[in-house]
Design an enzyme around this catalytic site. Structure first.
Site, PDB file in Angstrom:
ATOM      1  N   HIS A  29     -62.323  -6.633 -38.146  1.00 32.45           N
ATOM      2  CA  HIS A  29     -61.500  -6.383 -36.947  1.00 32.45           C
ATOM      3  C   HIS A  29     -60.517  -5.227 -37.180  1.00 32.45           C
ATOM      4  O   HIS A  29     -59.311  -5.376 -36.998  1.00 32.45           O
ATOM      5  CB  HIS A  29     -60.735  -7.663 -36.521  1.00 32.45           C
ATOM      6  CG  HIS A  29     -60.328  -7.631 -35.072  1.00 32.45           C
ATOM      7  ND1 HIS A  29     -60.322  -8.744 -34.273  1.00 32.45           N
ATOM      8  CD2 HIS A  29     -59.920  -6.613 -34.278  1.00 32.45           C
ATOM      9  CE1 HIS A  29     -59.915  -8.426 -33.050  1.00 32.45           C
ATOM     10  NE2 HIS A  29     -59.669  -7.119 -33.035  1.00 32.45           N
ATOM     11  N   ARG A  66     -65.611  -8.071 -28.595  1.00 33.00           N
ATOM     12  CA  ARG A  66     -65.148  -9.402 -28.990  1.00 33.00           C
ATOM     13  C   ARG A  66     -66.342 -10.201 -29.508  1.00 33.00           C
ATOM     14  O   ARG A  66     -67.462 -10.059 -29.004  1.00 33.00           O
ATOM     15  CB  ARG A  66     -64.519 -10.149 -27.805  1.00 33.00           C
ATOM     16  CG  ARG A  66     -63.094  -9.719 -27.494  1.00 33.00           C
ATOM     17  CD  ARG A  66     -62.106 -10.108 -28.601  1.00 33.00           C
ATOM     18  NE  ARG A  66     -60.746  -9.686 -28.331  1.00 33.00           N
ATOM     19  CZ  ARG A  66     -60.171  -8.590 -28.828  1.00 33.00           C
ATOM     20  NH1 ARG A  66     -60.853  -7.774 -29.604  1.00 33.00           N
ATOM     21  NH2 ARG A  66     -58.903  -8.310 -28.554  1.00 33.00           N
TER      22      ARG A  66
HETATM   23  P1  NDP Z   1     -60.953  -2.079 -19.953  1.00 33.60           P
HETATM   24  O1  NDP Z   1     -60.415  -3.249 -19.214  1.00 33.60           O
HETATM   25  O2  NDP Z   1     -60.335  -0.751 -19.741  1.00 33.60           O
HETATM   26  O3  NDP Z   1     -62.520  -1.919 -19.654  1.00 33.60           O
HETATM   27  C1  NDP Z   1     -63.382  -2.994 -19.563  1.00 33.60           C
HETATM   28  C2  NDP Z   1     -64.741  -2.512 -19.086  1.00 33.60           C
HETATM   29  O4  NDP Z   1     -65.638  -3.642 -19.082  1.00 33.60           O
HETATM   30  C3  NDP Z   1     -64.719  -1.964 -17.656  1.00 33.60           C
HETATM   31  O5  NDP Z   1     -65.597  -0.892 -17.528  1.00 33.60           O
HETATM   32  C4  NDP Z   1     -65.210  -3.155 -16.836  1.00 33.60           C
HETATM   33  O6  NDP Z   1     -65.844  -2.824 -15.621  1.00 33.60           O
HETATM   34  C5  NDP Z   1     -66.227  -3.745 -17.788  1.00 33.60           C
HETATM   35  N1  NDP Z   1     -66.475  -5.148 -17.449  1.00 33.60           N
HETATM   36  C6  NDP Z   1     -65.615  -6.186 -17.455  1.00 33.60           C
HETATM   37  N2  NDP Z   1     -66.234  -7.306 -17.033  1.00 33.60           N
HETATM   38  C7  NDP Z   1     -67.498  -6.952 -16.754  1.00 33.60           C
HETATM   39  C8  NDP Z   1     -68.618  -7.657 -16.248  1.00 33.60           C
HETATM   40  N3  NDP Z   1     -68.563  -8.962 -15.960  1.00 33.60           N
HETATM   41  N4  NDP Z   1     -69.775  -6.985 -16.063  1.00 33.60           N
HETATM   42  C9  NDP Z   1     -69.845  -5.660 -16.333  1.00 33.60           C
HETATM   43  N5  NDP Z   1     -68.816  -4.918 -16.798  1.00 33.60           N
HETATM   44  C10 NDP Z   1     -67.657  -5.573 -16.994  1.00 33.60           C
HETATM   45  O7  NDP Z   1     -60.908  -2.491 -21.483  1.00 33.60           O
HETATM   46  P2  NDP Z   1     -60.776  -1.525 -22.768  1.00 33.60           P
HETATM   47  O8  NDP Z   1     -61.823  -0.490 -22.681  1.00 33.60           O
HETATM   48  O9  NDP Z   1     -59.376  -1.084 -22.952  1.00 33.60           O
HETATM   49  O10 NDP Z   1     -61.084  -2.559 -23.955  1.00 33.60           O
HETATM   50  C11 NDP Z   1     -62.322  -3.250 -24.030  1.00 33.60           C
HETATM   51  C12 NDP Z   1     -62.235  -4.335 -25.074  1.00 33.60           C
HETATM   52  O11 NDP Z   1     -62.239  -3.773 -26.380  1.00 33.60           O
HETATM   53  C13 NDP Z   1     -60.938  -5.156 -25.068  1.00 33.60           C
HETATM   54  O12 NDP Z   1     -60.959  -6.140 -24.062  1.00 33.60           O
HETATM   55  C14 NDP Z   1     -60.938  -5.759 -26.453  1.00 33.60           C
HETATM   56  O13 NDP Z   1     -61.638  -6.977 -26.414  1.00 33.60           O
HETATM   57  C15 NDP Z   1     -61.739  -4.752 -27.277  1.00 33.60           C
HETATM   58  N6  NDP Z   1     -60.890  -4.094 -28.295  1.00 33.60           N
HETATM   59  C16 NDP Z   1     -61.221  -4.262 -29.618  1.00 33.60           C
HETATM   60  C17 NDP Z   1     -60.482  -3.646 -30.617  1.00 33.60           C
HETATM   61  C18 NDP Z   1     -60.903  -3.755 -32.042  1.00 33.60           C
HETATM   62  O14 NDP Z   1     -60.171  -3.295 -32.940  1.00 33.60           O
HETATM   63  N7  NDP Z   1     -62.038  -4.325 -32.348  1.00 33.60           N
HETATM   64  C19 NDP Z   1     -59.301  -2.834 -30.299  1.00 33.60           C
HETATM   65  C20 NDP Z   1     -59.037  -2.710 -28.889  1.00 33.60           C
HETATM   66  C21 NDP Z   1     -59.807  -3.341 -27.929  1.00 33.60           C
HETATM   67  P3  NDP Z   1     -65.047  -2.025 -14.452  1.00 33.60           P
HETATM   68  O15 NDP Z   1     -64.973  -0.601 -14.957  1.00 33.60           O
HETATM   69  O16 NDP Z   1     -65.936  -2.154 -13.273  1.00 33.60           O
HETATM   70  O17 NDP Z   1     -63.719  -2.694 -14.315  1.00 33.60           O
END
Ligand code: NDP
Length: 310
Positions: free
Chosen positions: A273, A225
């Site tokens: 995007h 993001r």
């Molecule tokens: P998930 O919710 O599956 O994974 C998020 C990861 O981020 C997890 O490993 C989580 O940790 C980690 N995380 C969250 N908060 C923190 C923090 N404060 N400190 C450290 N680690 C943190 O999300 P997805 O993998 O499915 O998607 C990730 C992002 O990709 C989406 O939120 C979206 O914004 C973006 N996206 C972009 C697209 C594009 O076309 N550009 C398409 C699809 C998604 P933990 O494992 O411990 O929970």
């Protein structure tokens, strides 16, 4: 008959209607799926941020909200939702992200831009890229997408580390977590991939202090993001030559304004995007399968942790 409200743009309805009906039918679910149904009757909402629903309390029989998007920052903090809010998790969405990230990591690793930009008849063979096993790649966010990208990169033998909020274990990936692991992860980031969700804890996480921990000449890929990055800090770091290049798919303002620094810098590649879009057929199947799970009394898959915001 389950009543489902499709809450998105009319153009989305045109592409989703047929695939959703077919997906529900394949799951043996009898549904009434419309864009306009009496609020009292609505049991599920298939939601896109482009719709204008703010108050979910007007749907007293609502059982769950199914997001068409993986990122739920627009809706995760909505206090009127007191039912499960499910993110879009779908194999084709994941495949798209793996291809985008792998493609750009390989592009950076092999220095392809240099050759693309120098088709001038001069034979430059001084720099030969190292092998993948000699290249450190760091992925911030080891969730659905980050983990799949990490595994794909280890298959190319990249030296991959990653960072998450809680402890993770992934074969051949050095996993760091929490505040203590953040700097350690960044120091390995010759190529950094941001796949964190946008939450109050991750907003602006890549600031000047974070950038200063990255190796000289590092490269950044952000399909997460736009708000994860402090733009001014990144621009300064690029201008100082500390960050060599960034490939950015997401921005604080989208579409990215035409006069933005990012469009005009030789050290930035802008993609609009498109890293990974929700694919209509497979996304419809994922939503139908998840509603089927909920209807059978089991917990919905991919429910957002409202406290954490993702
Ligand atoms: P998930 O919710 O599956 O994974 C998020 C990861 O981020 C997890 O490993 C989580 O940790 C980690 N995380 C969250 N908060 C923190 C923090 N404060 N400190 C450290 N680690 C943190 O999300 P997805 O993998 O499915 O998607 C990730 C992002 O990709 C989406 O939120 C979206 O914004 C973006 N996206 C972009 C697209 C594009 O076309 N550009 C398409 C699809 C998604 P933990 O494992 O411990 O929970």
């Amino acid at each position: 008959m389950i009543k489902i409200l499709f809450a998105a743009q009319p153009s989305d309805w045109l592409v989703y209607e047929k695939e959703l009906i077919s997906a529900f039918s394949n799951c043996d679910l009898k549904v009434q799926l419309t864009t306009d149904v009496n609020a009292y009757d609505v049991e599920y909402i298939i939601y896109s941020p482009s719709c204008d629903i703010k108050n979910f309390q007007k749907y007293p029989r609502l059982k769950a909200v199914m997001s068409l998007w993986a990122g739920v920052e627009h809706i995760a903090n909505n206090p009127t939702i007191d039912v499960p809010l499910c993110r879009m998790v779908d194999m084709e969405l994941t495949d798209g992200m793996v291809e985008y990230v792998t493609g750009h990591v390989l592009r950076y690793h092999l220095g392809l831009d240099f050759h693309t930009n120098h088709q001038d008849g001069v034979w430059r063979n001084e720099v030969v890229p190292p092998l993948a096993k000699q290249r450190n790649v760091c992925i911030l966010g080891l969730g659905e997408l980050g983990t799949a990208c990490a595994i794909a990169l280890t298959n190319f033998k990249f030296n991959v580390c990653g960072w998450s909020r809680t402890k993770r274990k992934i074969h051949n990936v050095r996993c760091y977590h929490g505040a203590n692991g953040y700097v350690k992860a960044l120091t390995h980031a010759e190529i950094l991939v941001l796949l964190l969700p946008l939450t109050s804890s991750t907003s602006g996480i890549l600031d000047s202090a974070s950038l200063s921990h990255m190796p000289e000449g590092a490269m950044i890929i952000n399909p997460g993001r736009g708000h994860l990055i402090e733009d001014e800090a990144l621009i300064n770091s690029i201008n100082e030559g500390h960050i060599r290049h960034a490939t950015l798919d997401v921005f604080r303002e989208e579409p990215l304004p035409p006069d933005h620094f990012y469009w005009n810098s030789n050290n930035v590649t802008v993609t609009p995007h498109i890293a990974s879009t929700t694919r209509v057929k497979s996304a419809s199947e994922s939503i139908a399968a998840n509603i089927k799970i909920g209807e059978s009394g089991k917990p919905f898959l991919h429910a957002v942790n409202r406290q954490q915001g993702y």
